[in-house]
Design a protein around this motif. Sequence first.
Motif, PDB file in Angstrom:
ATOM      1  N   ARG A 158      40.106 -30.101 -21.276  1.00 61.24           N
ATOM      2  CA  ARG A 158      39.741 -28.697 -21.523  1.00 61.24           C
ATOM      3  C   ARG A 158      40.515 -28.135 -22.711  1.00 61.24           C
ATOM      4  N   ILE A 159      41.783 -28.486 -22.829  1.00 62.38           N
ATOM      5  CA  ILE A 159      42.590 -28.036 -23.971  1.00 62.38           C
ATOM      6  C   ILE A 159      42.010 -28.591 -25.273  1.00 62.38           C
ATOM      7  N   GLY A 160      41.589 -29.847 -25.248  1.00 65.49           N
ATOM      8  CA  GLY A 160      40.971 -30.440 -26.431  1.00 65.49           C
ATOM      9  C   GLY A 160      39.707 -29.702 -26.840  1.00 65.49           C
ATOM     10  N   GLU A 161      38.885 -29.336 -25.849  1.00 67.98           N
ATOM     11  CA  GLU A 161      37.664 -28.579 -26.140  1.00 67.98           C
ATOM     12  C   GLU A 161      37.994 -27.215 -26.726  1.00 67.98           C
ATOM     13  N   LEU A 162      39.000 -26.554 -26.165  1.00 69.00           N
ATOM     14  CA  LEU A 162      39.410 -25.246 -26.683  1.00 69.00           C
ATOM     15  C   LEU A 162      39.940 -25.362 -28.109  1.00 69.00           C
ATOM     16  N   TYR A 163      40.668 -26.428 -28.381  1.00 68.35           N
ATOM     17  CA  TYR A 163      41.202 -26.650 -29.730  1.00 68.35           C
ATOM     18  C   TYR A 163      40.063 -26.822 -30.734  1.00 68.35           C
ATOM     19  N   GLU A 164      39.038 -27.576 -30.349  1.00 68.75           N
ATOM     20  CA  GLU A 164      37.872 -27.749 -31.224  1.00 68.75           C
ATOM     21  C   GLU A 164      37.160 -26.422 -31.452  1.00 68.75           C
ATOM     22  N   GLU A 165      37.011 -25.634 -30.392  1.00 73.80           N
ATOM     23  CA  GLU A 165      36.360 -24.331 -30.509  1.00 73.80           C
ATOM     24  C   GLU A 165      37.177 -23.404 -31.409  1.00 73.80           C
ATOM     25  N   LEU A 166      38.484 -23.453 -31.284  1.00 74.45           N
ATOM     26  CA  LEU A 166      39.361 -22.638 -32.123  1.00 74.45           C
ATOM     27  C   LEU A 166      39.219 -23.033 -33.595  1.00 74.45           C
ATOM     28  N   GLY A 167      39.150 -24.328 -33.873  1.00 79.12           N
ATOM     29  CA  GLY A 167      38.958 -24.790 -35.246  1.00 79.12           C
ATOM     30  C   GLY A 167      37.640 -24.314 -35.814  1.00 79.12           C
ATOM     31  N   GLU A 209      43.896 -31.608 -19.887  1.00 74.16           N
ATOM     32  CA  GLU A 209      44.016 -32.110 -21.258  1.00 74.16           C
ATOM     33  C   GLU A 209      42.651 -32.096 -21.961  1.00 74.16           C
ATOM     34  N   LYS A 218      37.947 -20.637 -36.622  1.00 74.33           N
ATOM     35  CA  LYS A 218      38.763 -20.456 -37.824  1.00 74.33           C
ATOM     36  C   LYS A 218      37.923 -20.708 -39.074  1.00 74.33           C
TER      37      LYS A 218
END
Length: 101
Positions: free
Chosen positions: A16-25, A14, A28
């Motif tokens: 790591r997914i949060g970190e990836l989500y921030e990186e994706l934002g 969870e 973008k």
Amino acid sequence: MDKQSLFVQVANLEARIGELYEELGSLKHQIQELIEENQRLRRENEHYQALTMGKGLAESGSAQENLRRIYREGFHICNVKYGSLRTDGECLFCLAFIERA
């Protein structure tokens, strides 16, 4: 495997997914800035090409027509966000400005 280690694995995943989500934002946001810069540079290039070919800006249309074209291309023409990319559809400020013109 015990329940505690399974829970720890899920919590790590969870995070790591949060970190990836921030990186994706962040990516973008960078892409949006690059698109805006690209469009600005294209308009600037067209402007300079028109000047170097002796046409000038007067022949390219009226100021109102140019603003309408810029808006149709997906950019703000209002004083609130002028030149930035419209990502949320229509802008009431821009539309009111076009109506007055």
